[in-house]
Scaffold this motif. Structure first.
Motif, PDB file in Angstrom:
ATOM      1  N   UNK A 121       0.829  -1.201   0.000  1.00 22.60           N
ATOM      2  CA  UNK A 121       0.000   0.000   0.000  1.00 22.60           C
ATOM      3  C   UNK A 121       0.872   1.264   0.000  1.00 22.60           C
ATOM      4  N   UNK A 122       1.973   1.234   0.744  1.00 18.78           N
ATOM      5  CA  UNK A 122       2.885   2.386   0.825  1.00 18.78           C
ATOM      6  C   UNK A 122       3.895   2.420  -0.315  1.00 18.78           C
ATOM      7  N   UNK A 123       3.727   1.534  -1.269  1.00 13.64           N
ATOM      8  CA  UNK A 123       4.526   1.486  -2.488  1.00 13.64           C
ATOM      9  C   UNK A 123       6.013   1.210  -2.221  1.00 13.64           C
ATOM     10  N   UNK A 124       6.292   0.437  -1.174  1.00 11.51           N
ATOM     11  CA  UNK A 124       7.658   0.002  -0.882  1.00 11.51           C
ATOM     12  C   UNK A 124       7.847  -1.378  -1.515  1.00 11.51           C
ATOM     13  N   UNK A 125       7.858  -1.382  -2.836  1.00  6.07           N
ATOM     14  CA  UNK A 125       7.868  -2.626  -3.595  1.00  6.07           C
ATOM     15  C   UNK A 125       9.160  -3.420  -3.413  1.00  6.07           C
ATOM     16  N   UNK A 126      10.278  -2.734  -3.275  1.00  8.09           N
ATOM     17  CA  UNK A 126      11.559  -3.442  -3.109  1.00  8.09           C
ATOM     18  C   UNK A 126      11.576  -4.229  -1.801  1.00  8.09           C
ATOM     19  N   UNK A 127      11.094  -3.627  -0.723  1.00  5.63           N
ATOM     20  CA  UNK A 127      11.050  -4.352   0.555  1.00  5.63           C
ATOM     21  C   UNK A 127      10.014  -5.463   0.490  1.00  5.63           C
ATOM     22  N   UNK A 128       8.882  -5.186  -0.151  1.00  3.92           N
ATOM     23  CA  UNK A 128       7.866  -6.220  -0.338  1.00  3.92           C
ATOM     24  C   UNK A 128       8.500  -7.444  -1.008  1.00  3.92           C
ATOM     25  N   UNK A 131       2.005  -3.106 -10.241  1.00  4.99           N
ATOM     26  CA  UNK A 131       0.835  -3.148 -11.123  1.00  4.99           C
ATOM     27  C   UNK A 131      -0.451  -3.306 -10.310  1.00  4.99           C
ATOM     28  N   UNK A 132      -0.418  -4.142  -9.270  1.00  3.60           N
ATOM     29  CA  UNK A 132      -1.590  -4.334  -8.426  1.00  3.60           C
ATOM     30  C   UNK A 132      -1.943  -3.039  -7.700  1.00  3.60           C
ATOM     31  N   UNK A 133      -0.931  -2.375  -7.140  1.00  2.00           N
ATOM     32  CA  UNK A 133      -1.176  -1.114  -6.413  1.00  2.00           C
ATOM     33  C   UNK A 133      -1.711  -0.042  -7.357  1.00  2.00           C
ATOM     34  N   UNK A 134      -1.162   0.043  -8.550  1.00  2.00           N
ATOM     35  CA  UNK A 134      -1.652   1.016  -9.529  1.00  2.00           C
ATOM     36  C   UNK A 134      -3.096   0.713  -9.913  1.00  2.00           C
ATOM     37  N   UNK A 135      -3.443  -0.569  -9.989  1.00  2.00           N
ATOM     38  CA  UNK A 135      -4.816  -0.958 -10.271  1.00  2.00           C
ATOM     39  C   UNK A 135      -5.746  -0.521  -9.144  1.00  2.00           C
ATOM     40  N   UNK A 136      -5.310  -0.683  -7.899  1.00  3.00           N
ATOM     41  CA  UNK A 136      -6.110  -0.239  -6.760  1.00  3.00           C
ATOM     42  C   UNK A 136      -6.338   1.271  -6.813  1.00  3.00           C
ATOM     43  N   UNK A 187      -8.385   1.874   0.825  1.00  8.43           N
ATOM     44  CA  UNK A 187      -7.920   0.915   1.823  1.00  8.43           C
ATOM     45  C   UNK A 187      -7.880  -0.482   1.212  1.00  8.43           C
ATOM     46  N   UNK A 188      -6.952  -1.264   1.746  1.00  9.66           N
ATOM     47  CA  UNK A 188      -6.718  -2.636   1.286  1.00  9.66           C
ATOM     48  C   UNK A 188      -6.421  -3.452   2.532  1.00  9.66           C
ATOM     49  N   UNK A 189      -7.300  -4.381   2.854  1.00 11.34           N
ATOM     50  CA  UNK A 189      -7.132  -5.188   4.070  1.00 11.34           C
ATOM     51  C   UNK A 189      -7.208  -6.668   3.729  1.00 11.34           C
ATOM     52  N   UNK A 190      -6.372  -7.447   4.406  1.00 10.45           N
ATOM     53  CA  UNK A 190      -6.407  -8.901   4.260  1.00 10.45           C
ATOM     54  C   UNK A 190      -6.533  -9.496   5.655  1.00 10.45           C
ATOM     55  N   UNK A 191      -7.560 -10.316   5.846  1.00 10.15           N
ATOM     56  CA  UNK A 191      -7.864 -10.880   7.158  1.00 10.15           C
ATOM     57  C   UNK A 191      -7.798 -12.401   7.087  1.00 10.15           C
ATOM     58  N   UNK A 192      -7.006 -12.982   7.962  1.00 12.69           N
ATOM     59  CA  UNK A 192      -6.841 -14.430   8.029  1.00 12.69           C
ATOM     60  C   UNK A 192      -8.150 -15.109   8.418  1.00 12.69           C
ATOM     61  N   UNK A 193      -8.514 -16.118   7.646  1.00 11.55           N
ATOM     62  CA  UNK A 193      -9.667 -16.957   7.967  1.00 11.55           C
ATOM     63  C   UNK A 193      -9.183 -18.215   8.677  1.00 11.55           C
ATOM     64  N   UNK A 194      -8.130 -18.811   8.128  1.00 11.11           N
ATOM     65  CA  UNK A 194      -7.551 -20.002   8.736  1.00 11.11           C
ATOM     66  C   UNK A 194      -6.085 -20.096   8.338  1.00 11.11           C
ATOM     67  N   UNK A 195      -5.320 -20.711   9.190  1.00  6.36           N
ATOM     68  CA  UNK A 195      -3.906 -20.969   8.904  1.00  6.36           C
ATOM     69  C   UNK A 195      -3.476 -22.166   9.734  1.00  6.36           C
ATOM     70  N   UNK A 196      -2.725 -23.040   9.076  1.00  2.49           N
ATOM     71  CA  UNK A 196      -2.266 -24.259   9.749  1.00  2.49           C
ATOM     72  C   UNK A 196      -0.837 -24.562   9.342  1.00  2.49           C
ATOM     73  N   UNK A 197      -0.084 -25.085  10.291  1.00  2.00           N
ATOM     74  CA  UNK A 197       1.255 -25.565   9.978  1.00  2.00           C
ATOM     75  C   UNK A 197       1.131 -26.847   9.163  1.00  2.00           C
ATOM     76  N   UNK A 198       1.769 -26.890   8.007  1.00  2.00           N
ATOM     77  CA  UNK A 198       1.875 -28.137   7.236  1.00  2.00           C
ATOM     78  C   UNK A 198       3.106 -28.897   7.715  1.00  2.00           C
ATOM     79  N   UNK A 199       4.160 -28.157   8.011  1.00  2.00           N
ATOM     80  CA  UNK A 199       5.375 -28.666   8.655  1.00  2.00           C
ATOM     81  C   UNK A 199       5.811 -27.567   9.620  1.00  2.00           C
ATOM     82  N   UNK A 200       6.890 -27.774  10.338  1.00  2.00           N
ATOM     83  CA  UNK A 200       7.348 -26.727  11.254  1.00  2.00           C
ATOM     84  C   UNK A 200       7.861 -25.495  10.514  1.00  2.00           C
TER      85      UNK A 200
END
Length: 149
Positions: A20-27, A58-63, A70-83
């Motif tokens: 969102x803050x356009x820090x693509x290199x760190x992303x 490209x995604x940010x420019x599309x937004x 605003x752009x939010x992502x909220x976890x519904x579920x997450x599980x360890x497949x391995x450690x």
């Protein structure tokens, strides 16, 4: 084993803010290469960090073009497949004020624990590219595969 959801949500929060803050290199440093981005219509293989920079830009420019505030992502579920690997599912919200610009959509994401840090891996977004450009940027290795709708 620890609960995977807080780890997954922390990754989502960090990378959402970077994009969102356009820090693509760190992303791009928060991803493990190569990785695949998939929608119903297209697969894109990101081979190097420059591919992630191009796709996230490209995604940010599309937004921005959509008028997103605003752009939010909220976890519904997450599980360890391995450690060292988490598979999660989250819902993405793209908003202008309190108004949804698109219906919320689910995305599957794999995280890999590498050298003490969680890195993003393969992504499967349950949305059509006709609705939003998620993996539309050209990548260094032109291995995009169009899929039948």
């Amino acid at each position: 084993m620890a609960d995977a959801k807080p780890i997954y949500q922390a990754f989502l929060d960090e990378t959402s803010e970077l994009m969102w803050n356009q820090d693509y290199a760190t992303y791009a440093t928060r991803m493990q290469y190569p990785y695949r981005m998939r929608t119903a219509a297209k697969d894109t293989f990101n081979e190097v960090p420059e591919d992630s920079v191009a796709c996230s830009r490209a995604f940010r420019e599309n937004l921005t073009a959509m008028g997103a505030q605003a752009f939010h992502r909220i976890c519904i579920q997450a599980e360890f497949e391995t450690s060292n690997r988490i598979h999660g599912v989250h819902t993405t919200y793209i908003l202008r004020g309190a108004t949804e610009l698109l219906p919320p959509f689910r995305t599957h994401l794999t995280l890999h624990f590498v050298d003490g840090i969680w890195l993003g891996g393969d992504v499967v977004a349950e949305i059509r590219n006709a609705d939003i450009s998620i993996n539309a940027a050209p990548v260094s290795n032109v291995t995009s595969i169009k899929r039948a709708m």
